[in-house]
Scaffold this motif. Structure first.
Motif, PDB file in Angstrom:
ATOM      1  N   LEU A   1      -2.145   5.999   1.789  1.00  0.00           N
ATOM      2  CA  LEU A   1      -2.173   4.600   1.457  1.00  0.00           C
ATOM      3  C   LEU A   1      -3.185   3.901   0.580  1.00  0.00           C
ATOM      4  N   SER A   2      -4.404   4.692   0.809  1.00  0.00           N
ATOM      5  CA  SER A   2      -5.449   4.051   0.033  1.00  0.00           C
ATOM      6  C   SER A   2      -5.349   4.712  -1.302  1.00  0.00           C
ATOM      7  N   VAL A   3      -4.488   5.519  -1.756  1.00  0.00           N
ATOM      8  CA  VAL A   3      -3.942   5.705  -3.418  1.00  0.00           C
ATOM      9  C   VAL A   3      -3.415   4.409  -3.644  1.00  0.00           C
ATOM     10  N   TYR A   4      -2.571   4.005  -2.716  1.00  0.00           N
ATOM     11  CA  TYR A   4      -1.771   2.555  -3.249  1.00  0.00           C
ATOM     12  C   TYR A   4      -2.699   1.537  -3.387  1.00  0.00           C
ATOM     13  N   LYS A   5      -3.630   1.552  -2.463  1.00  0.00           N
ATOM     14  CA  LYS A   5      -4.507   0.140  -2.438  1.00  0.00           C
ATOM     15  C   LYS A   5      -5.536   0.439  -3.359  1.00  0.00           C
ATOM     16  N   SER A   6      -5.733   1.432  -4.003  1.00  0.00           N
ATOM     17  CA  SER A   6      -6.882   1.654  -4.981  1.00  0.00           C
ATOM     18  C   SER A   6      -6.736   0.745  -6.205  1.00  0.00           C
ATOM     19  N   PRO A   7      -7.740   0.060  -6.538  1.00  0.00           N
ATOM     20  CA  PRO A   7      -7.632  -0.881  -7.773  1.00  0.00           C
ATOM     21  C   PRO A   7      -7.666  -0.158  -9.121  1.00  0.00           C
ATOM     22  N   SER A   8      -8.591   1.390  -9.163  1.00  0.00           N
ATOM     23  CA  SER A   8      -8.807   1.664 -10.308  1.00  0.00           C
ATOM     24  C   SER A   8      -8.452   3.281 -10.151  1.00  0.00           C
ATOM     25  N   LEU A   9      -8.338   4.019 -11.190  1.00  0.00           N
ATOM     26  CA  LEU A   9      -7.758   5.276 -11.461  1.00  0.00           C
ATOM     27  C   LEU A   9      -8.923   6.111 -10.687  1.00  0.00           C
ATOM     28  N   ALA A  10     -10.306   5.856 -10.664  1.00  0.00           N
ATOM     29  CA  ALA A  10     -11.428   6.700 -10.106  1.00  0.00           C
ATOM     30  C   ALA A  10     -11.039   6.634  -8.460  1.00  0.00           C
ATOM     31  N   ASP A  11     -10.707   5.316  -7.910  1.00  0.00           N
ATOM     32  CA  ASP A  11     -10.415   5.263  -6.606  1.00  0.00           C
ATOM     33  C   ASP A  11      -9.472   6.054  -6.304  1.00  0.00           C
ATOM     34  N   MET A  12      -8.319   5.880  -6.986  1.00  0.00           N
ATOM     35  CA  MET A  12      -7.038   6.821  -6.774  1.00  0.00           C
ATOM     36  C   MET A  12      -7.241   8.402  -6.533  1.00  0.00           C
ATOM     37  N   ARG A  13      -8.210   8.911  -7.404  1.00  0.00           N
ATOM     38  CA  ARG A  13      -8.612  10.056  -7.338  1.00  0.00           C
ATOM     39  C   ARG A  13      -9.342  10.544  -6.145  1.00  0.00           C
ATOM     40  N   GLU A  14     -10.343   9.641  -5.777  1.00  0.00           N
ATOM     41  CA  GLU A  14     -11.198   9.784  -4.594  1.00  0.00           C
ATOM     42  C   GLU A  14     -10.377   9.846  -3.343  1.00  0.00           C
ATOM     43  N   ALA A  15      -9.158   8.805  -3.368  1.00  0.00           N
ATOM     44  CA  ALA A  15      -8.154   9.080  -2.284  1.00  0.00           C
ATOM     45  C   ALA A  15      -7.276  10.281  -2.381  1.00  0.00           C
ATOM     46  N   ALA A  16      -6.873  10.552  -3.298  1.00  0.00           N
ATOM     47  CA  ALA A  16      -6.196  11.784  -3.627  1.00  0.00           C
ATOM     48  C   ALA A  16      -6.774  13.091  -3.143  1.00  0.00           C
ATOM     49  N   ALA A  17      -8.123  13.152  -3.283  1.00  0.00           N
ATOM     50  CA  ALA A  17      -8.938  14.401  -3.024  1.00  0.00           C
ATOM     51  C   ALA A  17      -9.068  14.251  -1.530  1.00  0.00           C
ATOM     52  N   GLY A  18      -9.103  13.136  -0.837  1.00  0.00           N
ATOM     53  CA  GLY A  18      -9.226  13.027   0.803  1.00  0.00           C
ATOM     54  C   GLY A  18      -7.920  13.518   1.331  1.00  0.00           C
ATOM     55  N   VAL A  19      -6.799  13.142   0.659  1.00  0.00           N
ATOM     56  CA  VAL A  19      -5.669  13.660   1.342  1.00  0.00           C
ATOM     57  C   VAL A  19      -5.344  15.310   1.164  1.00  0.00           C
TER      58      VAL A  19
ATOM     59  N   MET B   1      -2.779  -1.579   6.070  1.00  0.00           N
ATOM     60  CA  MET B   1      -1.599  -2.224   5.228  1.00  0.00           C
ATOM     61  C   MET B   1      -2.172  -3.815   5.173  1.00  0.00           C
ATOM     62  N   ARG B   2      -2.974  -4.254   6.312  1.00  0.00           N
ATOM     63  CA  ARG B   2      -3.082  -5.675   5.923  1.00  0.00           C
ATOM     64  C   ARG B   2      -4.335  -6.013   4.942  1.00  0.00           C
ATOM     65  N   GLY B   3      -5.068  -5.184   4.834  1.00  0.00           N
ATOM     66  CA  GLY B   3      -6.517  -5.443   4.289  1.00  0.00           C
ATOM     67  C   GLY B   3      -6.393  -4.794   2.791  1.00  0.00           C
ATOM     68  N   ASP B   4      -7.559  -4.756   2.219  1.00  0.00           N
ATOM     69  CA  ASP B   4      -7.806  -4.119   0.887  1.00  0.00           C
ATOM     70  C   ASP B   4      -8.218  -2.691   1.051  1.00  0.00           C
ATOM     71  N   LEU B   5      -8.632  -1.731  -0.132  1.00  0.00           N
ATOM     72  CA  LEU B   5      -9.246  -0.714  -0.042  1.00  0.00           C
ATOM     73  C   LEU B   5     -10.452  -0.714   1.034  1.00  0.00           C
ATOM     74  N   LEU B   6     -11.297  -1.572   0.778  1.00  0.00           N
ATOM     75  CA  LEU B   6     -12.574  -1.629   1.545  1.00  0.00           C
ATOM     76  C   LEU B   6     -12.375  -1.595   2.966  1.00  0.00           C
ATOM     77  N   ALA B   7     -11.535  -2.592   3.489  1.00  0.00           N
ATOM     78  CA  ALA B   7     -11.241  -2.589   5.031  1.00  0.00           C
ATOM     79  C   ALA B   7     -10.719  -1.305   5.446  1.00  0.00           C
ATOM     80  N   LEU B   8      -9.692  -0.545   4.504  1.00  0.00           N
ATOM     81  CA  LEU B   8      -9.429   0.776   4.924  1.00  0.00           C
ATOM     82  C   LEU B   8     -10.276   1.888   4.884  1.00  0.00           C
ATOM     83  N   LYS B   9     -10.988   1.732   4.196  1.00  0.00           N
ATOM     84  CA  LYS B   9     -12.010   2.879   4.191  1.00  0.00           C
ATOM     85  C   LYS B   9     -13.290   2.632   5.373  1.00  0.00           C
ATOM     86  N   VAL B  10     -13.287   1.382   5.722  1.00  0.00           N
ATOM     87  CA  VAL B  10     -14.480   0.990   6.748  1.00  0.00           C
ATOM     88  C   VAL B  10     -13.709   1.774   7.981  1.00  0.00           C
ATOM     89  N   ALA B  11     -12.407   1.480   8.321  1.00  0.00           N
ATOM     90  CA  ALA B  11     -11.619   2.169   9.256  1.00  0.00           C
ATOM     91  C   ALA B  11     -11.776   3.409   9.468  1.00  0.00           C
TER      92      ALA B  11
END
Length: 221
Positions: A57-75, A121-131
């Motif tokens: 989900l954090s891939v989808y919520k990512s505002p930048s390609l760098a954020d998407m790559r970070e999320a994909a690495a986590g998966v 689902m309710r928040g942005d990428l920062l809220a998800l990463k905090v959780a």
């Protein structure tokens, strides 16, 4: 003080209850009943399946390609590395990956993962990463503390593989990258007005982490 340290300070009591739970001390000295560890490990396998979904989900919520790559690495770290440790440990009890996947989910596992996914689902990428942070960064902190115990990595300790995995350089690097990414997201999106909201998310996720330990702890009594 870093953003993560501010979150920990705001949730000091919850963080202490989580990172210093008796379950973790039992891992360090080897005194944790096997039934407690087995129940925890099976539920943690189910947890990781849901956690991988949260990272996806954090891939989808990512505002930048760098954020998407970070999320994909986590998966990838969850699906290709961390879950394999659980399969390896459970194989000693005659449990296959299929057995783990089909185990009945505990209420504590469902409560925690649903909270993280709902936050995302309710928040942005920062809220998800905090959780997500109490688990990812917290395990690194816990394992580092446990590894300093004189018996934690001894051959006679049945939980030494768990401790060495999370205290080892590969996982510590995962946690460090998560921490750095969290700081970067906070610099971009954590306005003073949002800090109370984000601290509340972190506090609740940390409380649910402590409940997860307690679930395993009860199974050994």
């Amino acid at each position: 003080m870093s953003f993560f340290e501010r979150l920990k300070t705001a949730a000091a009591a919850e963080w202490r209850a989580y990172t210093e739970h008796p379950f973790t001390n039992g891992l360090a000295d080897g005194s944790l009943p096997e039934a407690a560890f087995r129940h925890y490990l099976i539920q943690d396998y189910l947890f990781l399946i849901e956690f991988a979904r949260a990272y996806a989900l954090s891939v989808y919520k990512s505002p930048s390609l760098a954020d998407m790559r970070e999320a994909a690495a986590g998966v990838s770290a969850i699906l290709d590395v961390e879950m394999n440790l659980h399969v390896k440990l459970c194989a000693g009890w005659g449990l296959s990956a299929s057995d783990l996947e089909q185990a009945p989910p505990a209420v504590e596992m469902l409560a925690y993962t649903r909270y993280v996914l709902d936050t995302g689902m309710r928040g942005d990428l920062l809220a998800l990463k905090v959780a997500l942070a109490p688990c990812v960064i917290g395990y690194a902190e816990i394992a580092t503390r446990l590894a300093s115990h004189p018996d934690a990595l001894a051959a006679a300790n049945p939980y030494r593989v768990w401790t060495s995995e999370y205290a080892g350089a590969p996982y510590q690097d995962v946690a460090a990258r998560m921490s750095a990414h969290l700081e970067d997201l906070a610099a971009r999106y954590a306005t003073p007005a949002r800090e109370a909201e984000l601290a509340a998310i972190f506090k609740e996720a940390t409380r649910l982490e402590a409940d997860f330990w307690e679930m395993g702890w009860r199974a050994g009594r």
